[in-house]
Design a protein around this motif. Structure first.
Motif, mmCIF file in Angstrom:
data_model
loop_
_atom_site.group_PDB
_atom_site.id
_atom_site.type_symbol
_atom_site.label_atom_id
_atom_site.label_comp_id
_atom_site.label_asym_id
_atom_site.label_seq_id
_atom_site.Cartn_x
_atom_site.Cartn_y
_atom_site.Cartn_z
ATOM 1 N N ARG A 69 -68.501 21.577 30.619
ATOM 2 C CA ARG A 69 -69.048 20.289 30.155
ATOM 3 C C ARG A 69 -69.581 19.422 31.286
ATOM 4 N N TRP A 70 -69.143 19.645 32.506
ATOM 5 C CA TRP A 70 -69.396 18.665 33.552
ATOM 6 C C TRP A 70 -70.851 18.604 34.002
ATOM 7 N N GLY A 71 -71.615 19.667 33.797
ATOM 8 C CA GLY A 71 -73.041 19.600 34.112
ATOM 9 C C GLY A 71 -73.754 18.588 33.219
ATOM 10 N N ARG A 72 -73.484 18.659 31.918
ATOM 11 C CA ARG A 72 -74.089 17.707 30.998
ATOM 12 C C ARG A 72 -73.536 16.300 31.212
ATOM 13 N N LEU A 73 -72.248 16.215 31.514
ATOM 14 C CA LEU A 73 -71.665 14.907 31.793
ATOM 15 C C LEU A 73 -72.323 14.264 33.007
ATOM 16 N N ALA A 74 -72.652 15.067 34.008
ATOM 17 C CA ALA A 74 -73.302 14.537 35.204
ATOM 18 C C ALA A 74 -74.695 14.000 34.885
ATOM 19 N N LEU A 75 -75.453 14.734 34.044
ATOM 20 C CA LEU A 75 -76.782 14.246 33.661
ATOM 21 C C LEU A 75 -76.684 12.943 32.884
ATOM 22 N N ILE A 76 -75.748 12.880 31.941
ATOM 23 C CA ILE A 76 -75.566 11.649 31.171
ATOM 24 C C ILE A 76 -75.091 10.521 32.078
ATOM 25 N N ALA A 159 -87.141 -2.185 31.775
ATOM 26 C CA ALA A 159 -87.662 -1.305 30.729
ATOM 27 C C ALA A 159 -87.332 0.157 31.033
ATOM 28 N N LEU A 160 -87.449 0.555 32.307
ATOM 29 C CA LEU A 160 -87.104 1.931 32.690
ATOM 30 C C LEU A 160 -85.600 2.183 32.549
ATOM 31 N N ALA A 161 -84.800 1.169 32.895
ATOM 32 C CA ALA A 161 -83.352 1.303 32.722
ATOM 33 C C ALA A 161 -83.009 1.498 31.249
ATOM 34 N N SER A 162 -83.679 0.754 30.384
ATOM 35 C CA SER A 162 -83.446 0.894 28.945
ATOM 36 C C SER A 162 -83.883 2.255 28.436
ATOM 37 N N LEU A 163 -84.960 2.800 29.016
ATOM 38 C CA LEU A 163 -85.381 4.164 28.674
ATOM 39 C C LEU A 163 -84.280 5.162 29.029
ATOM 40 N N CYS A 164 -83.642 4.957 30.172
ATOM 41 C CA CYS A 164 -82.517 5.828 30.541
ATOM 42 C C CYS A 164 -81.409 5.751 29.497
ATOM 43 N N TYR A 165 -81.124 4.534 29.022
ATOM 44 C CA TYR A 165 -80.118 4.383 27.964
ATOM 45 C C TYR A 165 -80.539 5.124 26.698
ATOM 46 N N GLY A 166 -81.836 5.058 26.361
ATOM 47 C CA GLY A 166 -82.329 5.759 25.179
ATOM 48 C C GLY A 166 -82.137 7.260 25.291
ATOM 49 N N LEU A 167 -82.403 7.809 26.483
ATOM 50 C CA LEU A 167 -82.188 9.241 26.706
ATOM 51 C C LEU A 167 -80.710 9.592 26.643
ATOM 52 N N SER A 168 -79.883 8.806 27.329
ATOM 53 C CA SER A 168 -78.452 9.126 27.367
ATOM 54 C C SER A 168 -77.812 9.001 25.988
ATOM 55 N N VAL A 182 -64.331 6.902 24.497
ATOM 56 C CA VAL A 182 -63.946 6.175 25.704
ATOM 57 C C VAL A 182 -63.658 7.148 26.842
ATOM 58 N N ALA A 183 -63.050 8.279 26.533
ATOM 59 C CA ALA A 183 -62.789 9.282 27.556
ATOM 60 C C ALA A 183 -64.096 9.843 28.107
ATOM 61 N N ALA A 184 -65.083 10.052 27.229
ATOM 62 C CA ALA A 184 -66.387 10.546 27.678
ATOM 63 C C ALA A 184 -67.069 9.535 28.594
ATOM 64 N N VAL A 185 -66.979 8.250 28.244
ATOM 65 C CA VAL A 185 -67.549 7.207 29.109
ATOM 66 C C VAL A 185 -66.853 7.223 30.471
ATOM 67 N N ALA A 186 -65.526 7.355 30.466
ATOM 68 C CA ALA A 186 -64.785 7.400 31.726
ATOM 69 C C ALA A 186 -65.237 8.581 32.587
ATOM 70 N N ALA A 187 -65.464 9.726 31.950
ATOM 71 C CA ALA A 187 -65.906 10.912 32.692
ATOM 72 C C ALA A 187 -67.281 10.689 33.312
ATOM 73 N N THR A 188 -68.180 10.092 32.553
ATOM 74 C CA THR A 188 -69.515 9.839 33.110
ATOM 75 C C THR A 188 -69.461 8.792 34.217
ATOM 76 N N MET A 189 -68.570 7.808 34.091
ATOM 77 C CA MET A 189 -68.400 6.817 35.164
ATOM 78 C C MET A 189 -67.914 7.488 36.447
ATOM 79 N N LEU A 190 -66.973 8.403 36.288
ATOM 80 C CA LEU A 190 -66.448 9.125 37.445
ATOM 81 C C LEU A 190 -67.551 9.928 38.127
#
Length: 309
Positions: A69-76, A159-168, A182-190
């Motif tokens: 999972r961590w490859g996709r988590l890193a992209l997100i 606007a570009l930052a918001s586009l990133c949110y749209g993709l994620s 919440v655990a998924a958010v924590a993983a992406t924060m890490l």
């Protein structure tokens, strides 16, 4: 006899308002801290503190986070935290807090557009018109010159930052739907903290940031990132995602309000017009999307009953 233990409606409304006020305050805190820290160092502090608050949720669900999972988590992580936080912080060095808060509202419109482009999700004509009006609001925002300052670069960054949110948002929905949110958010924060660490180290400010900048950075990480995400997903569990996301409608309003009250950044007429266009487009688009979800959910239920995965 069943006792109704659900919180009263006024308490839910208060929590939604407070959440909007907290997230709106993030643009104020960035505006105060970014000039002293710089964008990269500030974002690293923000993400590390936010990850520390959310880490217990990740620890409890750690068995569900396999290596694959961590490859996709890193992209997100890059699209949901590292890149957009840096863009907003960069913009906060150059424009009033309200500019970033207004541009942030575009995330909902980008999410719909990305879903259409990548996943062929249908957009009705009314929703498409509402999205067009919202994007016109960005053009209006870019054309503004607040007290003689050109805010176009900050508006583009937002606007570009918001586009990133749209993709994620789309990638999260398709890739991580089976994980505790919440655990998924924590993983992406890490992941984001590890990504930005080398850049933050090389761009750490030479002079020690003043107390106000440090307090703003801490509030940005602990309150606006860690605590806010935990409260948001708690609200989703209690009242559902549709009602919980109404808190995001208040973010641009509070972003402009805090900048005005605390920093004296009085919004121009063009900023208010841009905010009205973008927020109006978001509200209409979201309502149309919810109406369209009703028949699609029925169809999905039938498909699942038929054995589709």
């Amino acid at each position: 006899m069943t006792v109704d233990t659900a919180p009263p409606q006024w308490l839910t409304a208060l929590e939604l308002t407070l959440l909007g006020a907290i997230w709106g305050g993030s643009f104020l805190f960035m505006r105060v801290a970014a000039p002293s820290f710089g964008a990269l160092a500030l974002v690293e502090v923000r993400i590390v503190l936010g990850a520390l608050v959310l880490l217990p949720f990740l620890w409890r669900a750690r068995a569900r986070f396999g290596v694959e999972r961590w490859g996709r988590l890193a992209l997100i992580a890059a699209l949901n935290s590292a890149i957009p936080f840096t863009l907003f912080a960069w913009g906060a060095e150059r424009a009033p807090a309200g500019v970033g808060a207004i541009a942030n509202s575009l995330a909902a419109l980008w999410t719909v557009l990305v879903a259409f482009v990548l996943y062929r999700e249908r957009i009705g004509w009314l929703r498409g018109l509402a999205m067009g009006i919202g994007f016109v609001g960005v053009v209006v925002l870019m054309s503004d010159r607040t007290r003689g300052a050109d805010v176009a670069p900050a508006a583009v960054a937002g606007a570009l930052a918001s586009l990133c949110y749209g993709l994620s948002s789309n990638f999260t929905r398709h890739w991580l739907a089976d994980l505790p949110p919440v655990a998924a958010v924590a993983a992406t924060m890490l992941c984001a903290a590890l990504m930005l660490a080398p850049l933050a180290w090389t761009h750490w400010p030479a002079a020690v940031p003043p107390r106000a900048a440090w307090l703003s950075a801490i509030a940005l990480g602990v309150l606006c990132t860690g605590v806010a995400y935990a409260v948001f997903f708690r609200l989703i569990a209690r009242i559902g995602p549709t009602r919980a996301t109404t808190s995001t409608y208040l973010v641009p309003l509070f972003g402009v309000l805090w900048g005005w009250l605390v920093l004296g950044e009085r919004p121009s007429m063009l900023m208010l017009l841009a905010g009205g266009l973008i927020l109006g487009g978001v509200i209409v688009s979201q309502r149309e999307g919810r109406r369209a979800e009703v028949p699609s959910r029925a169809a999905t239920s039938e498909t699942h009953l038929g054995g589709e995965t």
